[in-house]
Motif scaffolding. Sequence first.
Motif, PDB file in Angstrom:
ATOM      1  N   UNK A 142      -2.532   4.588  -1.199  1.00  0.00           N
ATOM      2  CA  UNK A 142      -2.745   3.175  -0.901  1.00  0.00           C
ATOM      3  C   UNK A 142      -3.284   2.966   0.498  1.00  0.00           C
ATOM      4  N   UNK A 154      -2.631  17.006 -13.929  1.00  0.00           N
ATOM      5  CA  UNK A 154      -4.087  17.182 -14.064  1.00  0.00           C
ATOM      6  C   UNK A 154      -4.472  18.659 -14.110  1.00  0.00           C
ATOM      7  N   UNK A 173      -0.345   2.398 -18.939  1.00  0.00           N
ATOM      8  CA  UNK A 173       0.676   2.762 -17.960  1.00  0.00           C
ATOM      9  C   UNK A 173       1.430   1.526 -17.499  1.00  0.00           C
ATOM     10  N   UNK A 226      -5.480  23.272  -5.885  1.00  0.00           N
ATOM     11  CA  UNK A 226      -5.337  22.017  -5.134  1.00  0.00           C
ATOM     12  C   UNK A 226      -6.126  22.033  -3.836  1.00  0.00           C
ATOM     13  N   UNK A 251       1.488  13.499 -10.887  1.00  0.00           N
ATOM     14  CA  UNK A 251       0.273  13.360 -11.696  1.00  0.00           C
ATOM     15  C   UNK A 251      -0.774  14.413 -11.341  1.00  0.00           C
ATOM     16  N   UNK A 287       0.451  10.848 -20.290  1.00  0.00           N
ATOM     17  CA  UNK A 287      -0.585  11.613 -19.594  1.00  0.00           C
ATOM     18  C   UNK A 287      -0.628  13.077 -20.043  1.00  0.00           C
ATOM     19  N   UNK A 296       5.898   9.965 -21.519  1.00  0.00           N
ATOM     20  CA  UNK A 296       4.772   9.645 -20.637  1.00  0.00           C
ATOM     21  C   UNK A 296       3.486  10.202 -21.241  1.00  0.00           C
ATOM     22  N   UNK A 310       0.834  -1.216   0.000  1.00  0.00           N
ATOM     23  CA  UNK A 310       0.000   0.000   0.000  1.00  0.00           C
ATOM     24  C   UNK A 310       0.862   1.257   0.000  1.00  0.00           C
ATOM     25  N   UNK A 311       2.008   1.195   0.675  1.00  0.00           N
ATOM     26  CA  UNK A 311       2.911   2.349   0.671  1.00  0.00           C
ATOM     27  C   UNK A 311       3.647   2.496  -0.659  1.00  0.00           C
ATOM     28  N   UNK A 312       4.040   1.365  -1.236  1.00  0.00           N
ATOM     29  CA  UNK A 312       5.010   1.401  -2.337  1.00  0.00           C
ATOM     30  C   UNK A 312       4.401   1.442  -3.725  1.00  0.00           C
ATOM     31  N   UNK A 313       3.330   0.708  -3.917  1.00  0.00           N
ATOM     32  CA  UNK A 313       2.826   0.542  -5.283  1.00  0.00           C
ATOM     33  C   UNK A 313       1.803   1.615  -5.632  1.00  0.00           C
ATOM     34  N   UNK A 373       5.268   5.126  -4.005  1.00  0.00           N
ATOM     35  CA  UNK A 373       4.288   5.694  -4.944  1.00  0.00           C
ATOM     36  C   UNK A 373       2.874   5.697  -4.364  1.00  0.00           C
ATOM     37  N   UNK A 374       2.599   4.747  -3.452  1.00  0.00           N
ATOM     38  CA  UNK A 374       1.269   4.673  -2.849  1.00  0.00           C
ATOM     39  C   UNK A 374       0.965   5.833  -1.919  1.00  0.00           C
ATOM     40  N   UNK A 403       1.327   8.952  -2.669  1.00  0.00           N
ATOM     41  CA  UNK A 403       0.813  10.053  -3.507  1.00  0.00           C
ATOM     42  C   UNK A 403       1.390  11.384  -3.041  1.00  0.00           C
TER      43      UNK A 403
END
Lengths: 321, 321
Positions: free
Chosen positions: A221, B81, B4, B214, B77, B101, B99, A43-46, B193-194, B196
């Motif tokens: 995540x 947006x 992606x 934002x 990301x 997007x 990329x 949940x942290x990484x992906x 990445x999770x 954000x």
Amino acid sequence: MREHGGNLDLAQQRFGGRAEDWIDLSTGINRLPYPVGEVSARAWSALPSRAEIDALHQAARGAYRTSAPVVAMGGAQAAIQLLPQLAAPGRARILAPTYNEYAGVLSAAGWDVEEVGELDALAGADLAVVINPNNPDGRCHMPKGLLALLPRVRRLVVDESFADAAPQLSLASEADRPGVLVLRSFGKFYGLAGLRLGFAIGNAADVAKLAAMSGPWPISGAAIAIGCRALRDDAWAETTTARLARDCVRLDAMTQSQGWRLVGGTPLFRLYQTPDALGAQEKLARWQIWSRVFAREPSWLRLGLPGSESEWTRLAEALAG
Amino acid sequence: MREHGGNLDLAQQRFGGRAEDWIDLSTGINRLPYPVGEVSARAWSALPSRAEIDALHQAARGAYRTSAPVVAMGGAQAAIQLLPQLAAPGRARILAPTYNEYAGVLSAAGWDVEEVGELDALAGADLAVVINPNNPDGRCHMPKGLLALLPRVRRLVVDESFADAAPQLSLASEADRPGVLVLRSFGKFYGLAGLRLGFAIGNAADVAKLAAMSGPWPISGAAIAIGCRALRDDAWAETTTARLARDCVRLDAMTQSQGWRLVGGTPLFRLYQTPDALGAQEKLARWQIWSRVFAREPSWLRLGLPGSESEWTRLAEALAG
């Protein structure tokens, strides 16, 4: 930044102490939060996967008792930020007084914003906004009254950020009607505002548009994992709803002794008319309890509900002191 | 959703297994992430305060070696947006292939989008986009070349999502010049990445506009706490940069034996020309290693770097098998 509750920085600047020393009752965030538990390494990484986000949407549909399209976002606030882009700027009418972000965000985006005092006065709006139950005064509207408004406005946004403990008020089950958009906050009732999670529920076109504007990975995540778990936990929601109802009675009784009159509220906060709100705020602040005052209504003081017994004790001492 | 990496759903649908069984090399996310550590109760429960967000911005300025205005957002990301709204729709030119997007988001918002092959061809654009180093081919541009472009475009967006391990490429220190906007991703280099988290760095006007769009609480309390800690940890960044450099050499050597030719890459991923990319993807997938292929370049295979020794071993077995 507009005036908000949760501005503990200001309390610390004026009265000292570390953030964790304060009992922050300036918001309507449940102070006995849903237990976060373990967050998986994945949940942290992906990047959140499509399947994980879909599962969260399904959990939200269950909790909010709807089969309408849903999209998860970084809090109800994230949906508010995107509202102006759902249609070309036009005439927005907001049932007021209420949460000030709607007027601020819509005005900044070129909408013509009018605050009105009665539901009927929303008629004729391109975008009508009702917070139900309302923040800060707790004014409520039954779904029937809101649905009656539908033919008279182009789009009706119902912000149900404080509706978790009052599901009978919710329009979520009717949210796929054209022209309806329901916003839900996760963080308030579940006491996890720092997680940044909320939902927009509406017809397929609006929800698809909001989802496209939010991008492929709008929430974390951890928000997905914890949100799924919490929204499926009916027993916790039931216990919490009952506890909040009892705590409202308790807080109203405690504050009555101060000569404060209940203006209204929801199960997550109470709004009192006080002889001197700034004085009351300062009195509580000396005990490191933060509350919300309103520039436009100088007699109003809004209090969230204390959580633990020690928080209740400190509040009692502060009120007596 | 556009094509992606990180689409492990698809891998699972086609080849089975649970998400946690897979080694996902379809992205450029570091598989040895920054240690998350403890997240405080307050980070989960409270709305992020102004002071906490300011501290994160300060940590980002330190890590990215800039004194320019910064705003934290829900990943690079989230900034993409909002790009279309920084100005009225006009002519966008994107240095491609890259990329996808940017083209997608800008087109959807009514911009006239052209993909060009050379830096010089960006001249004349209202909005020019360069990903530096580029994803997926690793093409690099030194700051001097990018700055030379400035007088010839109205706004230059430089996406430095993969620049952490190549700081000499960064334009962050020049980002407060009119017309420059630098985007940074936190999740890739730090392997989270999770969470954000990402940043826009630019002149005061652009950053203020992005911050207003934002909203007051665009990122989670956990992102602030972990982000602050990680961005201040120079030793971890240094060790990781050195490790990634070694690992790139190791991966390039391993894959050479397959007859794959290195097209380019960054310290977080490698792009190979293969005789049969779909075949190679399937071969790896039988060992539950997921990779990235490209519909427009059927011989390209992109691989992130394995993390633990057991991941390297499985990859070696898959390539040999």
